[in-house]
Design a protein around this motif. Structure first.
Motif, PDB file in Angstrom:
ATOM      1  N   THR A  72       0.837  -1.205   0.000  1.00 22.02           N
ATOM      2  CA  THR A  72       0.000   0.000   0.000  1.00 22.02           C
ATOM      3  C   THR A  72       0.870   1.252   0.000  1.00 22.02           C
ATOM      4  O   THR A  72       0.720   2.138  -0.850  1.00 22.02           O
ATOM      5  N   ASP A 101       8.530   3.063   8.077  1.00 15.59           N
ATOM      6  CA  ASP A 101       8.057   1.743   8.520  1.00 15.59           C
ATOM      7  C   ASP A 101       8.761   1.380   9.822  1.00 15.59           C
ATOM      8  O   ASP A 101       9.981   1.524   9.925  1.00 15.59           O
ATOM      9  N   SER A 115       3.444  -7.992   3.412  1.00 20.88           N
ATOM     10  CA  SER A 115       3.757  -7.935   1.979  1.00 20.88           C
ATOM     11  C   SER A 115       4.894  -8.856   1.523  1.00 20.88           C
ATOM     12  O   SER A 115       5.027  -9.089   0.317  1.00 20.88           O
ATOM     13  N   GLY A 145       0.803 -15.515   0.521  1.00 16.13           N
ATOM     14  CA  GLY A 145       0.823 -16.665  -0.381  1.00 16.13           C
ATOM     15  C   GLY A 145       1.102 -16.311  -1.834  1.00 16.13           C
ATOM     16  O   GLY A 145       1.300 -17.199  -2.661  1.00 16.13           O
ATOM     17  N   ILE A 178      -0.942 -15.205  -4.010  1.00 20.92           N
ATOM     18  CA  ILE A 178      -2.066 -15.515  -4.916  1.00 20.92           C
ATOM     19  C   ILE A 178      -2.733 -14.197  -5.288  1.00 20.92           C
ATOM     20  O   ILE A 178      -3.280 -13.498  -4.426  1.00 20.92           O
ATOM     21  N   VAL A 204       6.291   5.656  13.270  1.00 23.17           N
ATOM     22  CA  VAL A 204       5.518   6.890  13.453  1.00 23.17           C
ATOM     23  C   VAL A 204       4.827   6.785  14.813  1.00 23.17           C
ATOM     24  O   VAL A 204       4.216   5.754  15.132  1.00 23.17           O
ATOM     25  N   VAL A 234      -2.672  -8.724  -2.233  1.00 26.17           N
ATOM     26  CA  VAL A 234      -1.653  -8.714  -3.291  1.00 26.17           C
ATOM     27  C   VAL A 234      -2.145  -7.838  -4.451  1.00 26.17           C
ATOM     28  O   VAL A 234      -1.409  -7.006  -4.970  1.00 26.17           O
TER      29      VAL A 234
HETATM   30  C1  LIG Z   1       0.400 -15.429   5.768  1.00 26.72           C
HETATM   31  C2  LIG Z   1      -0.333 -14.510   4.838  1.00 26.72           C
HETATM   32  C3  LIG Z   1      -0.790 -14.978   3.604  1.00 26.72           C
HETATM   33  C4  LIG Z   1      -1.439 -14.114   2.721  1.00 26.72           C
HETATM   34  N1  LIG Z   1      -1.743 -14.577   1.471  1.00 26.72           N
HETATM   35  C5  LIG Z   1      -2.273 -13.724   0.559  1.00 26.72           C
HETATM   36  C6  LIG Z   1      -2.476 -14.163  -0.772  1.00 26.72           C
HETATM   37  O1  LIG Z   1      -2.127 -15.294  -1.158  1.00 26.72           O
HETATM   38  N2  LIG Z   1      -3.064 -13.295  -1.632  1.00 26.72           N
HETATM   39  C7  LIG Z   1      -3.421 -12.017  -1.266  1.00 26.72           C
HETATM   40  O2  LIG Z   1      -3.962 -11.278  -2.084  1.00 26.72           O
HETATM   41  N3  LIG Z   1      -3.156 -11.549  -0.015  1.00 26.72           N
HETATM   42  C8  LIG Z   1      -2.591 -12.368   0.897  1.00 26.72           C
HETATM   43  N4  LIG Z   1      -2.306 -11.909   2.146  1.00 26.72           N
HETATM   44  C9  LIG Z   1      -2.628 -10.506   2.486  1.00 26.72           C
HETATM   45  C10 LIG Z   1      -1.610  -9.505   1.948  1.00 26.72           C
HETATM   46  O3  LIG Z   1      -0.305  -9.933   2.243  1.00 26.72           O
HETATM   47  C11 LIG Z   1      -1.854  -8.141   2.591  1.00 26.72           C
HETATM   48  O4  LIG Z   1      -3.202  -7.767   2.408  1.00 26.72           O
HETATM   49  C12 LIG Z   1      -0.966  -7.034   2.015  1.00 26.72           C
HETATM   50  O5  LIG Z   1       0.376  -7.415   2.042  1.00 26.72           O
HETATM   51  C13 LIG Z   1      -1.173  -5.749   2.794  1.00 26.72           C
HETATM   52  O6  LIG Z   1      -0.203  -4.823   2.397  1.00 26.72           O
HETATM   53  P1  LIG Z   1      -0.019  -3.474   3.208  1.00 26.72           P
HETATM   54  O7  LIG Z   1       1.044  -2.712   2.566  1.00 26.72           O
HETATM   55  O8  LIG Z   1      -1.349  -2.797   3.342  1.00 26.72           O
HETATM   56  O9  LIG Z   1       0.355  -3.941   4.679  1.00 26.72           O
HETATM   57  P2  LIG Z   1       1.688  -4.632   5.222  1.00 26.72           P
HETATM   58  O10 LIG Z   1       2.496  -5.244   4.156  1.00 26.72           O
HETATM   59  O11 LIG Z   1       1.262  -5.510   6.342  1.00 26.72           O
HETATM   60  O12 LIG Z   1       2.521  -3.409   5.763  1.00 26.72           O
HETATM   61  C14 LIG Z   1       2.100  -2.613   6.832  1.00 26.72           C
HETATM   62  C15 LIG Z   1       3.345  -1.976   7.418  1.00 26.72           C
HETATM   63  O13 LIG Z   1       2.964  -0.929   8.314  1.00 26.72           O
HETATM   64  C16 LIG Z   1       4.033  -0.801   9.246  1.00 26.72           C
HETATM   65  N5  LIG Z   1       3.576  -0.024  10.406  1.00 26.72           N
HETATM   66  C17 LIG Z   1       2.570  -0.294  11.258  1.00 26.72           C
HETATM   67  N6  LIG Z   1       2.481   0.682  12.195  1.00 26.72           N
HETATM   68  C18 LIG Z   1       3.459   1.578  11.922  1.00 26.72           C
HETATM   69  C19 LIG Z   1       3.892   2.793  12.541  1.00 26.72           C
HETATM   70  N7  LIG Z   1       3.290   3.274  13.626  1.00 26.72           N
HETATM   71  N8  LIG Z   1       4.928   3.453  11.992  1.00 26.72           N
HETATM   72  C20 LIG Z   1       5.554   2.977  10.884  1.00 26.72           C
HETATM   73  N9  LIG Z   1       5.196   1.835  10.283  1.00 26.72           N
HETATM   74  C21 LIG Z   1       4.153   1.147  10.782  1.00 26.72           C
HETATM   75  C22 LIG Z   1       4.372  -2.238   9.568  1.00 26.72           C
HETATM   76  O14 LIG Z   1       5.678  -2.326  10.099  1.00 26.72           O
HETATM   77  C23 LIG Z   1       4.210  -2.935   8.226  1.00 26.72           C
HETATM   78  O15 LIG Z   1       5.434  -3.128   7.566  1.00 26.72           O
HETATM   79  C24 LIG Z   1      -1.683 -12.746   3.080  1.00 26.72           C
HETATM   80  C25 LIG Z   1      -1.224 -12.270   4.302  1.00 26.72           C
HETATM   81  C26 LIG Z   1      -0.559 -13.130   5.179  1.00 26.72           C
HETATM   82  C27 LIG Z   1      -0.072 -12.607   6.487  1.00 26.72           C
END
Ligand SMILES: Cc1cc2nc3c(=O)[nH]c(=O)nc-3n(C[C@H](O)[C@H](O)[C@H](O)COP(=O)(O)OP(=O)(O)OC[C@H]3O[C@@H](n4cnc5c(N)ncnc54)[C@H](O)[C@@H]3O)c2cc1C
Length: 437
Positions: free
Chosen positions: A36, A55, A64, A68, A70, A206, A367
């Motif tokens: 994101t 982060d 991220s 998986g 997918i 943050v 993903v």
């Molecule tokens: C085991 C597993 C399997 C999955 N399999 C799939 C799949 O096959 N297909 C699919 O579509 N999705 C899957 N997902 C979901 C997908 O991985 C997530 O929806 C996606 O990665 C979310 O991305 P993001 O950037 O929003 O959050 P994230 O990648 O979780 O990143 C959020 C970040 O925010 C940071 N953060 C939090 N608070 C603070 C703060 N106060 N200050 C600074 N940084 C902060 C954290 O350190 C973290 O790095 C899976 C998730 C998991 C855990």
């Protein structure tokens, strides 16, 4: 010995970035450097905005690089459920946006030349009972007619041509879903965001965001930043620095196990088409071949909220062997978990509170959705035409009696497990009464 770090990190470990100094002012601060945050950062930096991404862990160390891979862009509620909750026009808009987001990810990977093992393999959804099979067959028809997606039902008698198991009562294949290496995707996004001029500060939390005249003051571990806009992309890792958000997103553990390499013959027998897999059980499992086609990666809800006990790995292994009994003796080389974020109506969303923009709540399907929602949030900050999204909703409702720790998850997990067992016993009885283990 089992590794407790993601299998993906062997090829693409999260990077420890060199510490750069924090600029006291910039146009946009982004909280979270997963898909994101990086997607928002890339779009803003390419549009000439000064961007700092923070982060609290190493970039990508959240979901991220753990998922998986997918690329489904799933919407958890079925179409009829969405019509009931949001009306027909919004339900259709959500489905169309899921299609656009999936296609956009594929174009993005090609355009940006991100080497992340993407393959448009298709996905098989296995029916856990005959009624679910009928439902999947109807869904295949709707997908083909309304969205032009190639989708078809696979009766039980033909199931082994897609997946080497008799576990399911048939299923559905849709051709528009593929698989990728999630950590390589993240590494590619980090590289191009930095090349575009975004400054990414790893291991810098943050601590809070305060509105001030004409913008915000963002407090971090290493000093404060003044900015005009804030985008938060913390999803399942939202912490105490944003208590309002923590009451609205439920972090749920999802766990994946990886088998030791299997022989070519066995892989051909179990996964003849190399498709991504999901199923209709309430506590459903998702699985796939590794990108090199040698292992099976098998995931599902974990059911714990603290520590790293051994039973969720055993329970996943049992579920794997239920589907593929021939793997009874297989060694599990990796087991790891991460947090997904659920919200009350289980729809990914972009929303604002006091001027801070949020993109989150992907319910385990980020993903496709996280990159898309981060991009949309950036376009909204830029005021671009076409920046509106079917994901633009009011903030998710607060979850009663919840302040960030999902204390109720073990009970929810046990309840769903029980329902699945009962359903399985019923469907076996209906089919002629074998013994259920
Ligand atoms: C085991 C597993 C399997 C999955 N399999 C799939 C799949 O096959 N297909 C699919 O579509 N999705 C899957 N997902 C979901 C997908 O991985 C997530 O929806 C996606 O990665 C979310 O991305 P993001 O950037 O929003 O959050 P994230 O990648 O979780 O990143 C959020 C970040 O925010 C940071 N953060 C939090 N608070 C603070 C703060 N106060 N200050 C600074 N940084 C902060 C954290 O350190 C973290 O790095 C899976 C998730 C998991 C855990």
């Amino acid at each position: 010995m089992q590794q407790t770090q993601p299998y993906w990190w062997e090829a693409a470990p999260p990077s420890t970035l060199p510490r750069s100094s924090i600029a006291p002012r910039c146009d946009v601060v982004i909280v979270g450097a997963g898909y994101t945050g990086l997607s928002a950062a890339l779009n803003l930096a390419r549009a000439g905005r000064s961007v700092q991404v923070f982060d609290r862990m190493r970039p990508g160390e959240g979901a991220s690089t753990r998922n998986g891979g997918i690329a489904s862009g799933n919407l958890r509620p079925g179409f009829q459920a969405m019509v009931k909750t949001f009306g027909e026009a919004r339900a259709k808009a959500l489905q169309l946006e899921a299609k656009a987001a999936r296609e956009d990810l594929i174009e993005f990977i090609a355009r940006e030349q991100i080497d992340c093992d993407f393959k448009l393999t298709g996905r098989f959804s296995g029916a856990s009972n005959p009624g679910d099979y009928e439902g999947l067959a109807r869904e295949a028809e709707v997908l083909s007619k309304q969205l032009g997606v190639e989708a078809y039902a696979v009766p039980r008698a033909e199931q082994r041509s897609v997946l080497g198991t008799d576990f399911y009562h048939g299923g559905m294949v849709r051709a528009d879903i593929g698989g990728l290496h999630p950590a390589k995707l993240h590494a590619g996004m980090l590289r191009i965001a930095v090349e575009a001029g975004a400054v990414v500060h790893g291991e810098t939390a943050v601590r809070g965001v305060r509105a001030e005249a004409g913008g915000f003051e963002v407090a971090t571990d290493r000093g404060s930043v003044g900015c005009s806009h804030v985008i938060t992309g913390t999803n399942g890792y939202a912490d105490q620095s944003d208590k309002w958000l923590r009451r609205r997103l439920v972090p749920v553990r999802s766990r994946i196990i990886a088998t030791a390499p299997l022989s070519d013959n066995l892989m051909r027998q179990l996964m003849p088409r190399g498709v991504m897999c999901s199923e209709t059980r309430k506590l459903h499992y998702y699985y796939r071949p590794s990108p090199d086609g040698r292992r099976i990666l098998f995931g599902g809800r974990d059911g714990t909220i603290a520590g790293d006990p051994a039973w969720p790995t055993r329970s996943l292994r049992r579920a794997l062997v239920d589907i593929f009994p021939v793997l009874d003796d297989i060694e599990i080389t990796h087991t790891w978990y991460g947090h997904v974020a659920m919200n009350r109506d289980m729809i990914p969303r972009i929303f604002s509170k006091d001027g801070v923009r949020y993109a989150a709540g992907y319910c385990g399907s980020g993903v496709v959705w996280a990159r898309w929602a981060g991009q949309k949030a950036a376009q909204q900050v830029l005021g671009l035409p076409g920046a509106t999204s079917a994901l633009d909703f009011r903030p998710p409702a607060a979850v009663p009696l919840f302040n960030g720790t999902a204390w109720f998850m073990p009970a929810v997990f046990a309840w769903l497990t029980l329902q699945d067992r009962v359903n399985r016993v019923r469907s076996k009885r209906a089919a002629g009464g074998e013994r259920v283990h």
